[in-house]
Design a protein around this motif. Structure first.
Motif, PDB file in Angstrom:
ATOM      1  N   UNK A 190      -9.504  29.160  11.593  1.00 48.50           N
ATOM      2  CA  UNK A 190      -8.572  28.042  11.741  1.00 48.50           C
ATOM      3  C   UNK A 190      -9.299  26.724  11.934  1.00 48.50           C
ATOM      4  N   UNK A 191     -10.326  26.737  12.775  1.00 42.62           N
ATOM      5  CA  UNK A 191     -11.060  25.506  13.055  1.00 42.62           C
ATOM      6  C   UNK A 191     -11.745  24.983  11.808  1.00 42.62           C
ATOM      7  N   UNK A 192     -12.137  25.894  10.927  1.00 41.50           N
ATOM      8  CA  UNK A 192     -12.894  25.504   9.736  1.00 41.50           C
ATOM      9  C   UNK A 192     -12.071  24.691   8.758  1.00 41.50           C
ATOM     10  N   UNK A 193     -10.751  24.614   8.959  1.00 40.97           N
ATOM     11  CA  UNK A 193      -9.928  23.797   8.053  1.00 40.97           C
ATOM     12  C   UNK A 193     -10.163  22.304   8.282  1.00 40.97           C
ATOM     13  N   UNK A 194     -10.797  21.956   9.404  1.00 43.52           N
ATOM     14  CA  UNK A 194     -11.156  20.572   9.682  1.00 43.52           C
ATOM     15  C   UNK A 194     -12.623  20.371   9.302  1.00 43.52           C
ATOM     16  N   UNK A 219       0.829  -1.208   0.000  1.00 44.35           N
ATOM     17  CA  UNK A 219       0.000   0.000   0.000  1.00 44.35           C
ATOM     18  C   UNK A 219       0.862   1.255   0.000  1.00 44.35           C
ATOM     19  N   UNK A 220       0.433   2.236  -0.754  1.00 43.79           N
ATOM     20  CA  UNK A 220       1.052   3.561  -0.731  1.00 43.79           C
ATOM     21  C   UNK A 220       0.303   4.420   0.286  1.00 43.79           C
ATOM     22  N   UNK A 221       1.036   5.043   1.198  1.00 40.23           N
ATOM     23  CA  UNK A 221       0.408   5.859   2.243  1.00 40.23           C
ATOM     24  C   UNK A 221       0.386   7.329   1.838  1.00 40.23           C
ATOM     25  N   UNK A 222      -0.784   7.934   1.987  1.00 43.24           N
ATOM     26  CA  UNK A 222      -0.948   9.364   1.728  1.00 43.24           C
ATOM     27  C   UNK A 222      -1.750   9.951   2.880  1.00 43.24           C
ATOM     28  N   UNK A 223      -1.871  11.276   2.864  1.00 38.83           N
ATOM     29  CA  UNK A 223      -2.548  11.971   3.966  1.00 38.83           C
ATOM     30  C   UNK A 223      -3.560  12.964   3.411  1.00 38.83           C
ATOM     31  N   UNK A 224      -4.729  13.019   4.026  1.00 40.91           N
ATOM     32  CA  UNK A 224      -5.736  14.014   3.637  1.00 40.91           C
ATOM     33  C   UNK A 224      -5.296  15.377   4.171  1.00 40.91           C
ATOM     34  N   UNK A 225      -5.267  16.361   3.288  1.00 43.61           N
ATOM     35  CA  UNK A 225      -4.865  17.715   3.681  1.00 43.61           C
ATOM     36  C   UNK A 225      -6.034  18.454   4.325  1.00 43.61           C
ATOM     37  N   UNK A 226      -5.714  19.433   5.171  1.00 47.67           N
ATOM     38  CA  UNK A 226      -6.747  20.313   5.721  1.00 47.67           C
ATOM     39  C   UNK A 226      -7.430  21.078   4.587  1.00 47.67           C
ATOM     40  N   UNK A 227      -8.647  21.516   4.837  1.00 48.12           N
ATOM     41  CA  UNK A 227      -9.349  22.358   3.873  1.00 48.12           C
ATOM     42  C   UNK A 227      -8.624  23.701   3.727  1.00 48.12           C
ATOM     43  N   UNK A 228      -8.587  24.207   2.501  1.00 44.03           N
ATOM     44  CA  UNK A 228      -8.105  25.567   2.283  1.00 44.03           C
ATOM     45  C   UNK A 228      -9.302  26.517   2.186  1.00 44.03           C
ATOM     46  N   UNK A 229      -9.039  27.793   1.935  1.00 39.66           N
ATOM     47  CA  UNK A 229     -10.115  28.789   1.931  1.00 39.66           C
ATOM     48  C   UNK A 229     -11.184  28.468   0.892  1.00 39.66           C
ATOM     49  N   UNK A 230     -10.740  28.021  -0.286  1.00 35.78           N
ATOM     50  CA  UNK A 230     -11.704  27.723  -1.353  1.00 35.78           C
ATOM     51  C   UNK A 230     -12.594  26.548  -0.965  1.00 35.78           C
ATOM     52  N   UNK A 256     -15.805  22.265  10.799  1.00 32.75           N
ATOM     53  CA  UNK A 256     -16.518  23.164   9.880  1.00 32.75           C
ATOM     54  C   UNK A 256     -18.011  22.841   9.894  1.00 32.75           C
ATOM     55  N   UNK A 257     -18.348  21.573   9.942  1.00 31.24           N
ATOM     56  CA  UNK A 257     -19.756  21.182  10.046  1.00 31.24           C
ATOM     57  C   UNK A 257     -20.368  21.718  11.331  1.00 31.24           C
ATOM     58  N   UNK A 258     -19.611  21.622  12.441  1.00 27.71           N
ATOM     59  CA  UNK A 258     -20.091  22.168  13.713  1.00 27.71           C
ATOM     60  C   UNK A 258     -20.329  23.671  13.601  1.00 27.71           C
ATOM     61  N   UNK A 259     -19.399  24.389  12.978  1.00 26.61           N
ATOM     62  CA  UNK A 259     -19.552  25.835  12.826  1.00 26.61           C
ATOM     63  C   UNK A 259     -20.793  26.167  11.998  1.00 26.61           C
TER      64      UNK A 259
END
Length: 785
Positions: free
Chosen positions: A362-366, A317-328, A370-373
């Motif tokens: 800052x919190x909205x990048x998760x 398996x190749x391991x990758x990581x989900x990035x935080x949300x950006x502004x867009x 973001x759903x909570x907000x």
């Protein structure tokens, strides 16, 4: 020796991670009735070499009588195991005559099930499910795990000016992002890692529904397995049997034929949530995944797991990581969210308010936060005035609610720490690091803080070595289970969001202990530091009564200019001007206006840029927190009008004169002097201004004007200044040093922070509020009266 089934031997080889050579030797030696000489000839090696290989093979097995020449012991052991599983293993599966037809038939039968299980999402306090397609926001992938980067703390702080404290740059990952779907297309076997709430499951469901609709891997059957449910399935079935049962429930009757789908590599197999498997099932599930992915190598596999929850490596398996949300991505998610609520205007307001509030942004990048907000904003059309309550709700989601709502029980590596103990531990760590100015810290620092905390708990181990092991375990659990600490580079950690580090720091300071007063006094020594702004705003909201902290802030702010006579003279001037101004505002707000005006002119900046900042204090102070809500709301609605009226009523005449003093263009000077004359009924001042105006060169010739200014401009300007000082008390040439300008900036910002704290949702008595408002921005001798 009785030959054993070759597929059984290959499964054994996979189970024990045998090398290709060892696998060949095992299958060749025991898979048919050939002698070891025949086997050696087939492998083109000597008999002794074959025996050596076989020794390596069977020493992998937990059987007795290991050693050279004991091959039959291995054979007998495997024969028994083979006979045990003979009734469980399916007989040889006939190849489907038309695999494409089989695939399409199964796709049709499982379509409704995939859509039901993967087509919607419902998290937190959502009242009803929402369609994945309606809300889904494309994720990005980091192809290099952030925690594997070999970077130093200084490298992590690259591009971050900590003196200016650009919080949004702290911890930003500078590496290329790849769209999630492209990453999946590029790898047959992909392990997607991510922090809690990063959107792993939503992404997997999106892949399943895209495949289901033929928009991705349309020639494959989508298979979505929640690994927690698989691990807890009755009878502990293997993955193939578990999937077969899913298909059977969808009407797929010919299990033997459908199994050919796996053999032909015609399945997209999505294994979600490896970290959610409980410890007692962990080894079995891991082995089952290894066997299944090894047996059906032609299929495409995607698996998800939380970062730091992995103690294993899947070689293929190749391991990758989900990035935080950006502004867009944040804007895209919010727009879609509120569109589903049929309130797009609220979505626009949400994005705008978010842009003006960096800690919440800052919190909205998760995605989970973001759903909570969005949920919070949807109820009140705004974020709470007391941000500490919002942050606490976000932390509750990560610390307990997110797992609890999905019936997930994590391993208790926290050594019996209650929720309060966990919060206290994080508060101690946050305060220690933030107080030192550390936003990134080494693993050893974190583990030492954890050990120092848990060694004082009842039942804690006495041995330092055992305590150190516990410290490492607790750190891993904080990262894996809650995502509140993140490994930013190899051996270097930070809080997942600076907002959480600030929240826990403020919580540590405001905790009700005998040392509270000393902690608040120490906090006020940081009143001029930009990075402490959020700490003050959070602390006043956490305190049961904020009077003590607000008084300390006021005293500290006043002392900033206490020993500078010239700056005290400035405050005296500000006081005189505010008392003389004919404006319907509180004196403190008008003092703020004049102080900002003087700073603007001193810096030779556009005056309008500072008017908003100055009158923001007016809005803050004019809000009556003693239940007079109507007035506060009116001020909110009429802020723009207030700005215009303040300019007209308080300073139009003075501003015209100030500009006349500052500008050297004749036409502008003429126009501003005329304006000052028109607006001023004072005959003596009018005569003086008319006399000065008459001295200006009455010509359009630029060279003549320049010559006049060169010869007489300095004296004329000083004469105008003298008139302004005498009749309007403006135009003073303060000539502050750079040091005094910096002191003045700190004083202004400290008082602005004090006003913002007063205007926050803190509890402060009416007497203290009135006292601070009445004495704000007064010179020391006046404020102390």
């Amino acid at each position: 020796m009785q030959p054993l089934p070759r597929d059984f031997l290959k499964a054994i080889a996979r189970k024990y991670d045998l090398s290709p050579d060892q696998t060949d030797a095992l299958v060749t030696r025991l898979g048919d009735g050939a002698t070891e000489y025949d086997d050696a000839a087939k492998l083109n090696i000597s008999v002794s070499a074959l025996r050596s290989r076989m020794t390596e093979v069977y020493t992998k097995f937990s059987i007795r009588h290991k050693g050279p020449g004991k091959l039959w012991k291995l054979h007998d052991f495997l024969l028994v195991e083979c006979q045990k599983t003979a009734t469980e293993r399916p007989q040889s599966i006939p190849k489907a005559k038309n695999i494409a037809a089989v695939v399409q038939d199964i796709r049709k039968k499982v379509n409704a099930d995939i859509q039901t299980r993967c087509g919607t999402m419902r998290v937190l306090d959502m009242e009803q499910p929402i369609g994945i397609g309606d809300i889904y926001t494309s994720v990005n992938i980091l192809e290099k795990l952030s925690g594997n980067r070999r970077l130093g703390i200084n490298e992590l702080l690259t591009d971050c000016d900590t003196s200016q404290f650009d919080r949004l740059l702290l911890g930003r990952i500078h590496q290329q992002r790849v769209p999630g779907l492209e990453a999946v297309k590029a790898h047959d076997k992909l392990m997607i890692l991510g922090k809690p709430g990063a959107g792993k499951t939503t992404f997997m469901k999106r892949l399943a529904t895209l495949c289901n609709r033929g928009k991705f891997q349309g020639n494959c059957v989508p298979v979505f397995v929640t690994l927690k449910e698989f691990a807890e399935a009755a009878g502990q079935p293997g993955l193939q049997d578990y999937i077969a049962k899913q298909w059977k429930n969808c009407g797929v009757k010919e299990i033997e034929t459908s199994a050919a789908v796996f053999e032909e590599g015609q399945a997209l197999i999505l294994l979600d949530g490896l970290d959610e498997v409980q410890e007692d099932e962990h080894d079995r599930v891991l082995q089952e995944i290894k066997d299944f992915t090894g047996q059906f190598r032609g299929c495409q596999f995607v698996m998800t797991c939380r970062i730091a929850a992995r103690e294993y490596v899947f070689q293929q398996f190749t391991e990758v990581e989900i990035a935080d949300f950006n502004d867009e991505q944040i804007a895209d998610f919010a727009t879609k969210w509120f569109a589903t609520k049929k309130d797009p205007e609220k979505g626009k307001n949400f994005i705008q308010r978010l842009e003006n509030n960096e800690p919440i942004q800052e919190l909205a990048t998760n995605p989970l936060l973001l759903t909570l907000l969005c949920l919070v904003f949807g109820e009140a059309a705004d974020f709470p005035a007391n941000r500490s309550e919002l942050y606490k709700e976000g932390l509750d989601v990560l610390l307990k609610k997110w797992d609890a709502k999905r019936n997930i029980e994590r391993d208790q590596v926290y050594k019996k720490l209650s929720l309060k103990r966990k919060e206290d531990l994080l508060s101690q760590l946050a305060f220690y690091t933030f107080d030192r100015g550390d936003y990134f810290f080494k693993q050893a620092v974190v583990e030492r803080q954890i050990v120092d905390y848990i060694r004082n708990l009842p039942g804690a181990k006495e041995d330092d070595e055992d305590l150190n092991l516990d410290g490492a375990d607790v750190l891993n659990s904080i990262e894996a289970q809650h995502g509140l600490l993140v490994e930013r580079a190899r051996g270097i950690y930070s809080f997942s969001h600076l907002t959480f580090q600030e929240y826990f720091t403020a919580k540590h300071i405001a905790r009700p202990t005998a040392q509270l007063q000393a902690a608040l006094i120490k906090l006020t020594t940081h009143i001029t530091e930009k990075r402490y702004r959020e700490i003050f705003l959070l602390a006043v909201g956490m305190l049961p009564e904020a009077d003590g902290l607000l008084r300390l802030m006021k005293q500290t702010a006043d002392r900033l200019l206490q020993n500078d006579p010239k700056l005290q003279d400035l405050l005296q001037w500000v006081t005189r001007k505010s008392e003389a101004a004919d404006a319907p505002y509180k004196n403190a707000a008008i003092r703020a206006f004049y102080l900002a005006l003087d700073r603007a002119l001193d810096r030779d900046r556009d005056l309008d840029l500072d008017l908003d900042l100055a009158l923001a204090l007016d809005l803050a102070l004019a809000r009556d927190r003693d239940r007079d809500r109507d007035r506060a709301l009116a001020l909110d609605r009429d802020l723009d009008l207030a700005l215009d009226r303040a300019r007209d009523l308080a300073l139009d005449r003075d501003r015209a004169l100030d500009r006349a003093l500052a500008l050297d263009r004749d036409r502008a000077l003429d126009r501003d002097l005329d304006r000052a004359l028109d607006r001023d009924p004072d005959n003596k001042l009018k005569l003086k201004l008319e006399s000065l105006k008459a001295q200006l060169p009455d010509t359009e010739d630029r060279d003549t004007c320049k010559q006049w200014w060169k010869q007489q401009g300095k004296d004329w300007t000083e004469a105008l200044r003298a008139v302004m000082i005498k009749y309007r008390d403006i135009g003073h040439d303060w000539r502050f040093t750079d040091g005094q300008k910096e002191k003045l900036r700190q004083y202004y910002d400290a008082n602005k922070l004090l006003a913002d704290c007063l205007n926050s949702d803190c509890y402060v008595t009416k007497a203290t509020r009135q006292e601070i408002e009445d004495t704000l921005l007064l010179p020391m001798d006046t404020s102390e009266q």
